[in-house]
Enzyme design. Structure first.
Site, PDB file in Angstrom:
ATOM      1  N   CYS A  37     -19.294  -1.599  26.264  1.00 27.91           N
ATOM      2  CA  CYS A  37     -18.988  -1.106  27.614  1.00 27.91           C
ATOM      3  C   CYS A  37     -19.995  -0.073  28.102  1.00 27.91           C
ATOM      4  O   CYS A  37     -19.953   0.339  29.257  1.00 27.91           O
ATOM      5  CB  CYS A  37     -17.578  -0.528  27.666  1.00 27.91           C
ATOM      6  SG  CYS A  37     -16.316  -1.790  27.437  1.00 27.91           S
ATOM      7  N   HIS A  41     -21.505  -3.875  33.411  1.00 29.52           N
ATOM      8  CA  HIS A  41     -20.757  -5.131  33.428  1.00 29.52           C
ATOM      9  C   HIS A  41     -19.747  -5.055  34.571  1.00 29.52           C
ATOM     10  O   HIS A  41     -19.510  -3.989  35.128  1.00 29.52           O
ATOM     11  CB  HIS A  41     -20.048  -5.375  32.082  1.00 29.52           C
ATOM     12  CG  HIS A  41     -19.049  -4.329  31.714  1.00 29.52           C
ATOM     13  ND1 HIS A  41     -19.413  -3.070  31.240  1.00 29.52           N
ATOM     14  CD2 HIS A  41     -17.704  -4.337  31.770  1.00 29.52           C
ATOM     15  CE1 HIS A  41     -18.317  -2.360  31.010  1.00 29.52           C
ATOM     16  NE2 HIS A  41     -17.271  -3.099  31.330  1.00 29.52           N
ATOM     17  N   HIS A  43     -15.989  -6.467  36.641  1.00 28.41           N
ATOM     18  CA  HIS A  43     -14.607  -6.917  36.521  1.00 28.41           C
ATOM     19  C   HIS A  43     -14.098  -7.311  37.901  1.00 28.41           C
ATOM     20  O   HIS A  43     -14.592  -6.818  38.916  1.00 28.41           O
ATOM     21  CB  HIS A  43     -13.687  -5.793  36.017  1.00 28.41           C
ATOM     22  CG  HIS A  43     -14.036  -5.264  34.680  1.00 28.41           C
ATOM     23  ND1 HIS A  43     -13.747  -5.937  33.516  1.00 28.41           N
ATOM     24  CD2 HIS A  43     -14.661  -4.113  34.308  1.00 28.41           C
ATOM     25  CE1 HIS A  43     -14.167  -5.223  32.487  1.00 28.41           C
ATOM     26  NE2 HIS A  43     -14.729  -4.108  32.943  1.00 28.41           N
ATOM     27  N   HIS A  78     -17.015  -4.557  45.631  1.00 28.91           N
ATOM     28  CA  HIS A  78     -18.432  -4.922  45.581  1.00 28.91           C
ATOM     29  C   HIS A  78     -19.340  -3.692  45.489  1.00 28.91           C
ATOM     30  O   HIS A  78     -20.366  -3.605  46.176  1.00 28.91           O
ATOM     31  CB  HIS A  78     -18.827  -5.826  46.755  1.00 28.91           C
ATOM     32  CG  HIS A  78     -18.334  -7.226  46.569  1.00 28.91           C
ATOM     33  ND1 HIS A  78     -17.042  -7.576  46.833  1.00 28.91           N
ATOM     34  CD2 HIS A  78     -18.958  -8.330  46.101  1.00 28.91           C
ATOM     35  CE1 HIS A  78     -16.876  -8.864  46.557  1.00 28.91           C
ATOM     36  NE2 HIS A  78     -18.027  -9.344  46.100  1.00 28.91           N
ATOM     37  N   GLU A 130      -7.809  -4.352  34.356  1.00 29.06           N
ATOM     38  CA  GLU A 130      -9.253  -4.561  34.255  1.00 29.06           C
ATOM     39  C   GLU A 130      -9.573  -5.976  33.781  1.00 29.06           C
ATOM     40  O   GLU A 130     -10.556  -6.576  34.212  1.00 29.06           O
ATOM     41  CB  GLU A 130      -9.837  -3.540  33.281  1.00 29.06           C
ATOM     42  CG  GLU A 130     -11.339  -3.612  33.174  1.00 29.06           C
ATOM     43  CD  GLU A 130     -11.894  -2.568  32.240  1.00 29.06           C
ATOM     44  OE1 GLU A 130     -12.332  -1.517  32.733  1.00 29.06           O
ATOM     45  OE2 GLU A 130     -11.892  -2.800  31.014  1.00 29.06           O
TER      46      GLU A 130
END
Length: 147
Positions: A37, A41, A43, A78, A130
């Protein structure tokens, strides 16, 4: 949208509303102990906001659903969570954009707005999923009288 069942919080308010949102966002947790993590990345977060109160506003709302969407979805969808430097930072673990901190920060944004409203609703909890198997519920600490 898949119907969700949320952890419930006992209260004595007359009204309770829930607003669901999906937010596509990226983040990284800036510490070696975060393992994978630590890398950027993304989600598709699923967020549920629970608001309660006894009084409705002049339009008959506890709070307008669009206001909640503007406070959370419009701000975070976004985006890269780490780029919200007024809310998250890379030097203090209680400000890293982990799911726990994201839930707390979203709750703070909602609650701060609600406290400006004449009818004074309150955000009882903020749920952030998440992944399909991992979620956090943030609830503010309350005294024994629920305040």
């Amino acid at each position: 949208m898949i119907q969700q069942i949320y952890p419930q919080i006992a209260h004595t308010y007359q009204y309770e509303l829930n607003k669901d949102m999906h937010i596509a966002a990226a983040h990284f947790v800036p510490t070696e102990s975060a393992g994978k993590c630590q890398q950027m990345h993304g989600h598709t977060y699923f967020v549920n906001v629970t608001v309660a109160g006894d009084d409705l506003d002049e339009a008959g709302f506890l709070v307008n659903f669009q206001v909640l969407k503007s406070l959370i979805h419009k701000r975070f969808d976004h985006t890269v969570m780490n780029d919200h430097t007024s809310l998250f930072n890379d030097s203090d673990p209680i400000c890293f954009p982990t799911t726990e901190v994201v839930a707390r920060v979203m709750w703070e944004l909602v609650e701060n707005h609600l406290q400006t409203l004449p009818n004074k609703p309150t955000c009882l909890q903020l749920f952030v999923r998440e992944t399909p198997t991992s979620y956090v519920v943030y609830r503010p600490k309350r005294d024994r009288d629920g305040k």
